[in-house]
Design a protein around this motif. Structure first.
Motif: not given
Length: 241
Positions: A57-58, A62-67, A210-219, A221-225
């Motif tokens: 969320c933070r 910071g990346m300027g998402l509207e939603a 966009w699908f990733t093998e990363v489990l949510w607790p390991d996700f 901000p770099a993955h979001l970017r």
């Protein structure tokens, strides 16, 4: 790394970008498997998942998402064991209690999609207070899906549209829980699963995936970017050439 090759996931042949995403949704999957890998109870994974929600969320702000829309508790999740549901509701209480002041201070607006009124009365009261306290905020909107199922949402929207006049795609869309949000640009799912699980079926009609093998607790901000960078490199055609 995305599980879906660029040629499948929607990158245009020219590789031209379509600009930044306004609205991103995430199916937060893998808390239980994350805990199991560490020989810990599922509640441990859900707790770490809440920490990840806070970080993302933070980052979204910071990346300027509207939603940013997060799939927190589906209408099908009631089938889970009672103790796990109790843990999830406890973490929801904790998240609202601990993070509401930060939302207010950082101009974040909270929205809920789904029928949250069936939750425990104290949770409903906390949610409605959080919605009211952030209603005037004009920054990123955090939409949390609680007791949400997309098929049920579409059925409700169609019924409301029918009461007002002809049923058209525009009329249904105006009655969806997400009517106040920008169109969905990008849908992310963690943990290696490649399905929508009754989440934003209407809204995802032309969203990028966009699908990733990363489990949510390991996700992170770099993955979001990474997901946003891949989105920006795709050519969105909306059925055209």
């Amino acid at each position: 790394m995305s599980l879906v090759p660029a040629s499948i996931a929607g990158v245009g042949e020219s590789g031209g970008g379509a600009g930044g995403a306004r609205h991103v949704a995430i199916i937060m999957d893998g808390n239980g498997r994350w805990a199991k890998k560490r020989m810990m109870p599922r509640a441990f994974g859900h707790k770490r998942g809440v920490d990840t929600v806070r970080e993302i969320c933070r980052a979204a702000r910071g990346m300027g998402l509207e939603a940013l829309t997060l799939y927190a508790f589906s209408s099908e999740n009631w089938k889970r064991p009672a103790d796990e549901i109790a843990d999830l509701m406890g973490f929801l209480r904790m998240f609202i209690r601990n993070d509401l002041d930060e939302f207010v201070a950082n101009n974040v607006r909270l929205r809920i999609i789904g029928d949250y009124h069936v939750l425990a009365p104290d949770i409903v009261e906390m949610i409605e207070d959080a919605i009211a306290r952030t209603a005037a905020n004009t920054g990123t909107t955090l939409a949390v899906a609680l007791n949400y199922g997309s098929q049920q949402e579409i059925a409700r929207a169609a019924a409301r549209a029918a009461e007002k006049g002809p049923i058209t795609p525009e009329a249904i869309e105006a009655e969806l829980d997400t009517a106040c949000l920008p169109p969905l640009d990008l849908l992310i799912r963690t943990s290696g699963e490649i399905r929508l699980s009754n989440f934003l079926l209407w809204q995802a009609a032309y969203a990028e995936m966009w699908f990733t093998e990363v489990l949510w607790p390991d996700f992170t901000p770099a993955h979001l970017r990474e997901a946003l960078d891949q989105f920006a490199a795709r050519e969105r055609r909306f059925g055209g050439r």
